[in-house]
Design a protein around this motif. Structure first.
Motif, PDB file in Angstrom:
ATOM      1  N   ASN A 228       0.621  -1.288   0.331  1.00 36.60           N
ATOM      2  CA  ASN A 228       0.137   0.000  -0.413  1.00 36.60           C
ATOM      3  C   ASN A 228       0.255   1.236  -0.123  1.00 36.60           C
ATOM      4  OD1 ASN A 228       0.654   1.453   2.538  1.00 36.60           O
ATOM      5  ND2 ASN A 228      -0.816  -0.523   3.908  1.00 36.60           N
ATOM      6  N   HIS A 229       0.333   2.642  -0.105  1.00 34.83           N
ATOM      7  CA  HIS A 229       0.491   3.801  -0.995  1.00 34.83           C
ATOM      8  C   HIS A 229       1.740   4.007   0.518  1.00 34.83           C
ATOM      9  CE1 HIS A 229       1.440   8.357  -0.672  1.00 34.83           C
ATOM     10  NE2 HIS A 229       1.308   7.428  -2.048  1.00 34.83           N
ATOM     11  N   GLY A 230       1.732   4.294   1.999  1.00 38.12           N
ATOM     12  CA  GLY A 230       2.482   4.300   3.156  1.00 38.12           C
ATOM     13  C   GLY A 230       3.324   3.681   3.274  1.00 38.12           C
ATOM     14  N   ASP A 231       3.570   2.345   2.581  1.00 39.17           N
ATOM     15  CA  ASP A 231       4.257   0.926   4.081  1.00 39.17           C
ATOM     16  C   ASP A 231       5.222   1.037   2.334  1.00 39.17           C
ATOM     17  OD1 ASP A 231       3.288   0.496   5.431  1.00 39.17           O
ATOM     18  OD2 ASP A 231       1.914  -1.266   4.995  1.00 39.17           O
ATOM     19  N   HIS A 232       4.632   1.708   1.374  1.00 37.65           N
ATOM     20  CA  HIS A 232       5.987   1.031   0.477  1.00 37.65           C
ATOM     21  C   HIS A 232       6.892   2.323   0.280  1.00 37.65           C
ATOM     22  CE1 HIS A 232       7.338   0.969  -3.975  1.00 37.65           C
ATOM     23  NE2 HIS A 232       6.847   2.525  -4.489  1.00 37.65           N
ATOM     24  N   HIS A 233       6.433   3.256   0.231  1.00 36.33           N
ATOM     25  CA  HIS A 233       7.293   4.153   0.394  1.00 36.33           C
ATOM     26  C   HIS A 233       8.166   4.481   1.892  1.00 36.33           C
ATOM     27  CE1 HIS A 233       4.953   5.758  -2.120  1.00 36.33           C
ATOM     28  NE2 HIS A 233       6.049   6.910  -3.014  1.00 36.33           N
ATOM     29  N   THR A 234       8.080   3.663   2.871  1.00 38.34           N
ATOM     30  CA  THR A 234       8.346   3.746   4.548  1.00 38.34           C
ATOM     31  C   THR A 234       9.020   2.282   4.322  1.00 38.34           C
ATOM     32  OG1 THR A 234       6.469   3.881   5.487  1.00 38.34           O
ATOM     33  CG2 THR A 234       7.998   2.575   6.928  1.00 38.34           C
ATOM     34  N   LYS A 235       9.248   1.674   3.661  1.00 38.43           N
ATOM     35  CA  LYS A 235      10.264   0.627   2.690  1.00 38.43           C
ATOM     36  C   LYS A 235      10.719   0.954   2.122  1.00 38.43           C
ATOM     37  CE  LYS A 235      10.677  -3.846   0.589  1.00 38.43           C
ATOM     38  NZ  LYS A 235      11.217  -3.472  -0.910  1.00 38.43           N
ATOM     39  N   LEU A 236      10.592   1.419   0.925  1.00 35.66           N
ATOM     40  CA  LEU A 236      12.088   2.601   0.240  1.00 35.66           C
ATOM     41  C   LEU A 236      12.666   3.273   1.166  1.00 35.66           C
ATOM     42  CD1 LEU A 236      10.124   3.506  -3.448  1.00 35.66           C
ATOM     43  CD2 LEU A 236      11.656   1.705  -2.438  1.00 35.66           C
ATOM     44  N   THR A 237      12.293   4.131   2.558  1.00 31.68           N
ATOM     45  CA  THR A 237      13.148   4.811   3.174  1.00 31.68           C
ATOM     46  C   THR A 237      13.995   4.455   3.631  1.00 31.68           C
ATOM     47  OG1 THR A 237      11.620   6.674   3.301  1.00 31.68           O
ATOM     48  CG2 THR A 237      13.250   6.514   4.625  1.00 31.68           C
ATOM     49  N   THR A 238      13.779   2.757   4.463  1.00 27.48           N
ATOM     50  CA  THR A 238      14.639   2.309   4.562  1.00 27.48           C
ATOM     51  C   THR A 238      15.810   1.371   3.709  1.00 27.48           C
ATOM     52  OG1 THR A 238      12.941   1.426   6.153  1.00 27.48           O
ATOM     53  CG2 THR A 238      15.150   0.294   6.413  1.00 27.48           C
ATOM     54  N   ASN A 239      15.051   0.718   2.192  1.00 26.38           N
ATOM     55  CA  ASN A 239      15.864   0.885   1.561  1.00 26.38           C
ATOM     56  C   ASN A 239      16.850   1.766   1.444  1.00 26.38           C
ATOM     57  OD1 ASN A 239      13.297  -0.782  -0.407  1.00 26.38           O
ATOM     58  ND2 ASN A 239      14.776  -2.478   1.197  1.00 26.38           N
ATOM     59  N   LEU A 240      16.503   2.811   0.765  1.00 24.88           N
ATOM     60  CA  LEU A 240      17.842   3.776   0.010  1.00 24.88           C
ATOM     61  C   LEU A 240      18.262   4.406   1.094  1.00 24.88           C
ATOM     62  CD1 LEU A 240      15.502   6.175  -1.864  1.00 24.88           C
ATOM     63  CD2 LEU A 240      16.893   4.250  -2.688  1.00 24.88           C
ATOM     64  N   ALA A 241      18.458   4.427   2.595  1.00 24.75           N
ATOM     65  CA  ALA A 241      19.274   4.648   3.738  1.00 24.75           C
ATOM     66  C   ALA A 241      20.266   3.472   3.784  1.00 24.75           C
ATOM     67  CB  ALA A 241      18.216   4.554   4.622  1.00 24.75           C
ATOM     68  N   THR A 242      19.767   2.351   3.694  1.00 32.70           N
ATOM     69  CA  THR A 242      20.387   0.435   3.541  1.00 32.70           C
ATOM     70  C   THR A 242      21.753   0.861   2.889  1.00 32.70           C
ATOM     71  OG1 THR A 242      18.945  -0.400   3.524  1.00 32.70           O
ATOM     72  CG2 THR A 242      19.076  -0.014   5.647  1.00 32.70           C
ATOM     73  N   GLY A 243      20.891   1.028   1.267  1.00 31.88           N
ATOM     74  CA  GLY A 243      21.171   0.349   0.629  1.00 31.88           C
ATOM     75  C   GLY A 243      21.388  -0.912  -0.282  1.00 31.88           C
ATOM     76  N   SER A 244      19.494  -1.485  -0.261  1.00 36.98           N
ATOM     77  CA  SER A 244      19.706  -2.267   0.204  1.00 36.98           C
ATOM     78  C   SER A 244      18.039  -3.081  -0.030  1.00 36.98           C
ATOM     79  CB  SER A 244      20.404  -3.679   1.008  1.00 36.98           C
ATOM     80  OG  SER A 244      20.428  -3.655   1.967  1.00 36.98           O
ATOM     81  N   GLY A 245      17.748  -3.301  -0.660  1.00 34.39           N
ATOM     82  CA  GLY A 245      16.187  -4.461  -0.333  1.00 34.39           C
ATOM     83  C   GLY A 245      15.292  -3.751  -1.324  1.00 34.39           C
ATOM     84  N   ALA A 246      15.888  -2.970  -2.702  1.00 32.02           N
ATOM     85  CA  ALA A 246      15.124  -1.820  -2.888  1.00 32.02           C
ATOM     86  C   ALA A 246      15.067  -2.530  -4.879  1.00 32.02           C
ATOM     87  CB  ALA A 246      15.115  -0.487  -3.612  1.00 32.02           C
ATOM     88  N   GLY A 247      13.680  -2.309  -5.505  1.00 33.30           N
ATOM     89  CA  GLY A 247      13.248  -2.895  -6.842  1.00 33.30           C
ATOM     90  C   GLY A 247      14.431  -2.147  -7.796  1.00 33.30           C
ATOM     91  N   ASP A 248      14.291  -2.616  -8.615  1.00 33.11           N
ATOM     92  CA  ASP A 248      15.476  -2.490  -9.485  1.00 33.11           C
ATOM     93  C   ASP A 248      14.827  -0.734 -10.264  1.00 33.11           C
ATOM     94  OD1 ASP A 248      17.674  -4.307 -10.139  1.00 33.11           O
ATOM     95  OD2 ASP A 248      15.270  -4.572 -10.642  1.00 33.11           O
ATOM     96  N   VAL A 249      13.186  -0.803 -10.640  1.00 29.97           N
ATOM     97  CA  VAL A 249      13.296   0.616 -10.757  1.00 29.97           C
ATOM     98  C   VAL A 249      11.244   0.700  -9.822  1.00 29.97           C
ATOM     99  CG1 VAL A 249      11.029   1.594 -12.420  1.00 29.97           C
ATOM    100  CG2 VAL A 249      12.942   0.013 -13.498  1.00 29.97           C
ATOM    101  N   ILE A 250      11.679   1.976  -9.072  1.00 33.74           N
ATOM    102  CA  ILE A 250      10.466   2.125  -8.315  1.00 33.74           C
ATOM    103  C   ILE A 250       9.566   3.191  -8.094  1.00 33.74           C
ATOM    104  CG2 ILE A 250      12.300   1.606  -6.789  1.00 33.74           C
ATOM    105  CD1 ILE A 250      13.028   3.927  -5.805  1.00 33.74           C
TER     106      ILE A 250
END
Length: 414
Positions: free
Chosen positions: A60-82
């Motif tokens: 969902n919209h909120g969880d997606h962006h919360t997850k991406l915030t963590t992914n970008l901060a840690t440098g791992s876990g994000a998809g190839d296109v976001i």
């Protein structure tokens, strides 16, 4: 764009995300609904043309962006296109975790294909592009034709100015119909669409908050008048009560982005087809209400393949139009606006040729540059200060002054 509850792709779950890298030409797309509905339609041909397999992960919209915030901060876990919502593009670009598309793929040459205000929003402070607009949110007013008719209201008169809009609400109330789900949406519309030249949504060009200005005072005053007169349902967007209100016709208007059409007809209230119309926003204002960008995280190991998918989804007229037809995601690519599709009547809107209206709004929106503190300011203004005024009767100027102090404190180290 904002969307409904969690939906995982048919293939990828979080625990299996690493398998997306097992295949040599396989990438993952991270987004939120209703992007999955669009991807189901456009990916088969993309995979056939390129040989690149795409899995997708929807939250969902909120969880997606919360997850991406963590992914970008840690440098791992994000998809190839976001997918990045317009509300988040500023801080995500400032985080340094996105590929510079100007440097890596020379995207500046495509600028004239896109709505100028959206292209500007995808840029960083260095002037480079980090997000390509994939859809826009031209701000409009959806209204129930049957309820307006019942109350004897002419929609063109109702949107003449905010006083006329409130007067329409008073007529509707006589028939036990609320004007709008939440008065807060009116404040948001005014804040988003009346930005003076040289200012951002919440900050001036030097990064100073502008939330005590007349724009915010006026927005709060109009919303408070609607609340004090009992013209709204006190229902927040994306709640079960909100969905039910659309189905039951408990409120007669909703200020939103053009994209709401897709949600209304696809899943919120399909049974209300033919009862709706759409108009410009009240008071002659033009503005953006949402919109999405496609970006590539620097952590991606498949950046070139990711770029091919972004190119496919944003540069190609036929694909932009296919998404428009599927989920009513209004095209960011302005070269689509002369397509015959825009002349087609829309049955859900009682045959109205609404896409022409959407295109006209999009052409009249002025660029507003995002700031890295926008997400902080938005939360403080719309979720805290505005609610204190509407729900607790707090003095408007006091609420805005306190909000300004909080914004300064919380954005000091951004």
């Amino acid at each position: 764009m904002k969307f409904k509850t969690i939906t995982l792709s048919s293939v990828v779950a979080l625990g299996l995300a690493t398998t997306a890298y097992a295949a040599e030409d396989q990438i993952r797309f991270d987004g939120f609904p209703d992007f999955d509905s669009s991807l189901k339609v456009i990916l088969p041909d993309f995979e056939k043309e390129t040989g690149i397999k795409v899995d997708y992960l929807m939250n969902n919209h909120g969880d997606h962006h919360t997850k991406l915030t963590t992914n970008l901060a840690t440098g791992s876990g994000a998809g190839d296109v976001i997918v990045v919502d317009v509300e988040k593009i500023g801080p995500f670009v400032a985080s340094g975790g996105l590929v510079n598309l100007s440097e890596q793929y020379g995207v500046d040459k495509y600028a004239d294909r896109f709505a100028p205000y959206a292209w500007a929003q995808g840029k960083g402070a260095d002037g480079s592009v980090y997000g390509i607009p994939v859809d826009l949110g031209p701000g409009v007013m959806y209204y129930r034709r049957d309820l307006f008719e019942k109350a004897g209201i002419d929609v063109n008169q109702a949107i003449k100015d905010w006083d006329s809009y409130i007067k329409a609400g008073e007529e509707l109330k006589k028939h036990n119909i609320q004007l709008i789900a939440s008065a807060a949406d009116v404040a948001q519309a005014i804040i988003f669409t009346t930005v003076p030249e040289g200012e951002g949504l919440y900050f001036d060009k030097d990064g100073n908050p502008v939330v005590t200005s007349e724009r915010f005072v006026h927005a709060f005053e109009v919303a408070k008048e609607i609340r004090d007169k009992g013209l709204d349902s006190r229902i927040l967007a994306w709640s079960n009560e909100w969905y039910e209100g659309f189905k039951q016709g408990t409120f007669a208007t909703q200020l939103s982005g053009a994209w709401l059409l897709g949600h209304l007809k696809n899943w919120i209230a399909p049974e209300t087809s033919g009862k709706w119309g759409v108009s410009d926003l009240p008071d002659g204002i033009y503005g953006s209400w949402g919109g999405s960008f496609l970006s590539i995280p620097t952590q991606s190991k498949k950046q070139d393949e990711a770029w091919k998918l972004i190119e496919y989804m944003t540069m190609r007229r036929d694909i932009q139009l296919k998404s428009f037809a599927t989920i009513a995601a209004f095209p960011a690519n302005v070269t689509t606006y002369d397509d015959p599709m825009f002349q087609e009547p829309i049955p859900f809107l009682d045959g109205q040729k609404a896409r022409l209206l959407f295109a006209n709004v999009a052409k009249n929106i002025k660029p507003v540059a995002p700031a890295k503190g926008d997400h902080v300011a938005r939360s403080i203004i719309l979720e805290n200060a505005l609610m204190e005024v509407l729900d607790e009767g707090k003095d408007i100027k006091t609420a805005l002054q306190e909000a300004e102090r909080m914004i300064k404190r919380r954005t000091r180290n951004l």
